[in-house]
Motif scaffolding. Structure first.
Motif, PDB file in Angstrom:
ATOM      1  N   UNK A 176      22.361  15.433  -8.482  1.00 51.58           N
ATOM      2  CA  UNK A 176      23.419  14.917  -7.623  1.00 51.58           C
ATOM      3  C   UNK A 176      24.755  14.849  -8.359  1.00 51.58           C
ATOM      4  N   UNK A 177      24.751  14.333  -9.575  1.00 52.15           N
ATOM      5  CA  UNK A 177      26.008  14.151 -10.311  1.00 52.15           C
ATOM      6  C   UNK A 177      26.662  15.481 -10.656  1.00 52.15           C
ATOM      7  N   UNK A 178      25.874  16.482 -11.037  1.00 53.41           N
ATOM      8  CA  UNK A 178      26.456  17.787 -11.367  1.00 53.41           C
ATOM      9  C   UNK A 178      26.964  18.494 -10.106  1.00 53.41           C
ATOM     10  N   UNK A 183      29.537  17.151 -14.905  1.00 52.86           N
ATOM     11  CA  UNK A 183      28.181  16.848 -15.377  1.00 52.86           C
ATOM     12  C   UNK A 183      28.157  15.573 -16.222  1.00 52.86           C
ATOM     13  N   UNK A 184      27.054  14.818 -16.185  1.00 50.87           N
ATOM     14  CA  UNK A 184      27.020  13.517 -16.848  1.00 50.87           C
ATOM     15  C   UNK A 184      26.645  13.592 -18.329  1.00 50.87           C
ATOM     16  N   UNK A 185      27.146  12.628 -19.091  1.00 50.54           N
ATOM     17  CA  UNK A 185      26.578  12.339 -20.401  1.00 50.54           C
ATOM     18  C   UNK A 185      25.497  11.274 -20.188  1.00 50.54           C
ATOM     19  N   UNK A 186      24.653  11.072 -21.190  1.00 54.24           N
ATOM     20  CA  UNK A 186      23.528  10.142 -21.060  1.00 54.24           C
ATOM     21  C   UNK A 186      23.741   8.976 -22.016  1.00 54.24           C
ATOM     22  N   UNK A 187      23.715   7.767 -21.489  1.00 57.69           N
ATOM     23  CA  UNK A 187      24.013   6.538 -22.231  1.00 57.69           C
ATOM     24  C   UNK A 187      22.716   5.751 -22.398  1.00 57.69           C
ATOM     25  N   UNK A 203      13.907  14.125 -19.911  1.00 57.30           N
ATOM     26  CA  UNK A 203      14.154  14.713 -18.589  1.00 57.30           C
ATOM     27  C   UNK A 203      15.623  15.086 -18.421  1.00 57.30           C
ATOM     28  N   UNK A 204      16.535  14.253 -18.935  1.00 55.48           N
ATOM     29  CA  UNK A 204      17.970  14.570 -18.866  1.00 55.48           C
ATOM     30  C   UNK A 204      18.267  15.870 -19.607  1.00 55.48           C
ATOM     31  N   UNK A 205      17.751  16.004 -20.822  1.00 59.25           N
ATOM     32  CA  UNK A 205      17.996  17.224 -21.607  1.00 59.25           C
ATOM     33  C   UNK A 205      17.445  18.448 -20.882  1.00 59.25           C
ATOM     34  N   UNK A 206      16.259  18.301 -20.316  1.00 62.67           N
ATOM     35  CA  UNK A 206      15.648  19.438 -19.608  1.00 62.67           C
ATOM     36  C   UNK A 206      16.461  19.819 -18.380  1.00 62.67           C
ATOM     37  N   UNK A 207      16.893  18.835 -17.599  1.00 65.14           N
ATOM     38  CA  UNK A 207      17.644  19.127 -16.380  1.00 65.14           C
ATOM     39  C   UNK A 207      19.012  19.727 -16.696  1.00 65.14           C
ATOM     40  N   UNK A 208      19.703  19.229 -17.699  1.00 65.38           N
ATOM     41  CA  UNK A 208      21.014  19.776 -18.046  1.00 65.38           C
ATOM     42  C   UNK A 208      20.887  21.226 -18.504  1.00 65.38           C
ATOM     43  N   UNK A 209      19.853  21.522 -19.285  1.00 65.82           N
ATOM     44  CA  UNK A 209      19.624  22.900 -19.723  1.00 65.82           C
ATOM     45  C   UNK A 209      19.283  23.784 -18.538  1.00 65.82           C
ATOM     46  N   UNK A 210      18.437  23.279 -17.665  1.00 64.56           N
ATOM     47  CA  UNK A 210      18.026  24.049 -16.491  1.00 64.56           C
ATOM     48  C   UNK A 210      19.223  24.383 -15.599  1.00 64.56           C
ATOM     49  N   UNK A 211      20.187  23.465 -15.509  1.00 70.62           N
ATOM     50  CA  UNK A 211      21.359  23.673 -14.648  1.00 70.62           C
ATOM     51  C   UNK A 211      22.516  24.375 -15.373  1.00 70.62           C
ATOM     52  N   UNK A 212      22.312  24.689 -16.655  1.00 68.94           N
ATOM     53  CA  UNK A 212      23.311  25.455 -17.397  1.00 68.94           C
ATOM     54  C   UNK A 212      24.466  24.634 -17.928  1.00 68.94           C
ATOM     55  N   UNK A 337      16.701   8.404  -4.593  1.00 71.97           N
ATOM     56  CA  UNK A 337      18.106   8.282  -4.965  1.00 71.97           C
ATOM     57  C   UNK A 337      18.833   7.386  -3.970  1.00 71.97           C
ATOM     58  N   UNK A 338      19.545   6.378  -4.492  1.00 71.23           N
ATOM     59  CA  UNK A 338      20.302   5.446  -3.674  1.00 71.23           C
ATOM     60  C   UNK A 338      21.775   5.605  -4.015  1.00 71.23           C
ATOM     61  N   UNK A 339      22.546   6.147  -3.075  1.00 72.28           N
ATOM     62  CA  UNK A 339      23.968   6.392  -3.303  1.00 72.28           C
ATOM     63  C   UNK A 339      24.787   5.163  -2.947  1.00 72.28           C
ATOM     64  N   UNK A 340      25.589   4.710  -3.935  1.00 74.74           N
ATOM     65  CA  UNK A 340      26.478   3.579  -3.709  1.00 74.74           C
ATOM     66  C   UNK A 340      27.867   3.931  -4.228  1.00 74.74           C
ATOM     67  N   UNK A 341      28.720   2.956  -4.446  1.00 76.72           N
ATOM     68  CA  UNK A 341      30.132   3.217  -4.688  1.00 76.72           C
ATOM     69  C   UNK A 341      30.453   3.678  -6.094  1.00 76.72           C
ATOM     70  N   UNK A 342      29.564   3.466  -7.073  1.00 68.73           N
ATOM     71  CA  UNK A 342      29.921   3.755  -8.466  1.00 68.73           C
ATOM     72  C   UNK A 342      29.923   5.243  -8.802  1.00 68.73           C
ATOM     73  N   UNK A 343      29.236   6.054  -8.005  1.00 70.49           N
ATOM     74  CA  UNK A 343      29.206   7.511  -8.267  1.00 70.49           C
ATOM     75  C   UNK A 343      28.907   8.241  -6.970  1.00 70.49           C
TER      76      UNK A 343
END
Length: 343
Positions: A176-178, A183-187, A203-212, A337-343
């Protein structure tokens, strides 16, 4: 009401003129005695204001009606909510839930398991500390007592594990964020208390690589369960230094994100999707307070209801099977996934 203080069931049987076995039978199942006998017992209970020790009654049963529920840190609202739901299911099914918090400490977790042995529970629902747990102690306990693990898995221990699919959490938020912005950094914490954090980073590393996209992992110092303060202090240091590498931040869990939102407010960084916002922030868990933050927090939500239902059902199936299912079962529930105002 009679003035005499009745100390135990033997004394109650004597003063009520009813045999001790019949009284015991009544307390195990009131419907198991004749109505006339039941009326006499209940009149005597009211007269002498006697209430039996439920633990003592349970200890005398071949199979007690006690169920132990152990969580790592009860003041964490996630564990408070899942424990609340499990307690409700135990009560509705006629069991007596006994709730323990390990307070994030291995020694206390071990002491809890020792205490539970003496209570002879019918079964135990255990959310272990994870990497901080004493594996040998938990493994021995699970051999002795019917046990189902939930939230944090320890491979090969317990007859079943029920939890949330961490890849489902992170894959949804990253996708969703990308798709909706940078694209997001991971905190995350450098040494996370809960082992689910490691699965989320992977999972974050895998998804970011998968999405390029290039991944960026920011680790903040801090240990234990004071996630909000750890998140706040870590974010303040980052904001005071060079800032975040992207304008989108994905937090390992909602409690870290709440601390990060506090730091952003303190430093004057507006968070959200609207015009004039400097950062977007999203997270994982759907912490019970996440919809009340400012701005409200976009997050991937646990299926609290399904986890509680399935964990309790797995335990009652295990109890009915005599303490062994014949094979270890693992059940994971996807996030939402719950979409609210922060992103």
């Amino acid at each position: 009401m009679a003035n005499r203080k009745i100390r135990n069931m033997e004394e109650f049987a004597s003063v009520s003129g009813i045999s001790r076995p019949t009284v015991s039978k009544y307390f195990n199942d009131p419907d198991s005695v004749r109505q006339s006998t039941r009326d006499r017992i209940e009149q005597a209970l009211e007269r002498y204001d006697f209430r039996p020790n439920i633990f003592a009654v349970n200890q005398n049963r071949r199979l007690t009606k006690n169920i132990g529920v152990v969580v790592p840190y009860l003041s964490d609202p996630f564990f408070a909510e899942i424990a609340r739901q499990i307690e409700r299911r135990c009560i509705d099914a006629g069991y007596w839930p006994i709730l323990f918090s390990a307070h994030g400490e291995q020694k206390h977790e071990n002491d809890i398991l020792d205490s539970l042995r003496s209570l002879k529970p019918a079964g135990v629902l255990l959310a272990p500390l994870g990497r901080a747990s004493d594996r040998a102690t938990i493994e021995k306990f699970c051999r002795d007592v019917p046990t189902v693990l939930f939230d944090s898995n320890i491979e090969g221990i317990g007859e079943a594990f029920v939890g949330s699919d961490n890849f489902s959490f992170v894959s949804q938020t990253v996708e969703y964020l990308t798709r909706s912005g940078e694209p997001p950094c991971f905190f995350e914490m450098r040494t996370p208390a809960n082992p689910n954090a490691n699965k989320r980073r992977t999972a974050y590393l895998e998804m970011m690589t998968r999405l390029g996209h290039e991944p960026h992992v920011l680790k903040v110092d801090g240990e234990g369960w004071a996630f909000e303060e750890i998140g706040r202090q870590g974010a303040l240091r980052i904001l005071e230094d060079r800032g975040f590498p992207t304008d989108t931040i994905l937090c390992s869990n909602d409690r870290l994100a709440i601390g990060l939102l506090s730091a952003c407010y303190e430093k004057g960084f507006r968070v959200g999707r609207g015009e004039g916002c400097a950062l977007r922030v999203a997270s994982h868990d759907d912490h019970p307070f996440s919809r009340f933050t400012c701005p409200s927090l976009t997050t991937a939500a646990h299926d609290y209801d399904s986890v509680a239902n399935h964990a309790f059902k797995a335990l009652t199936d295990l109890i009915d099977a005599g303490g062994s299912l014949g094979h270890r079962e693992e059940t994971l529930f996807a996030a939402r996934l719950v979409l609210r105002a922060s992103a």
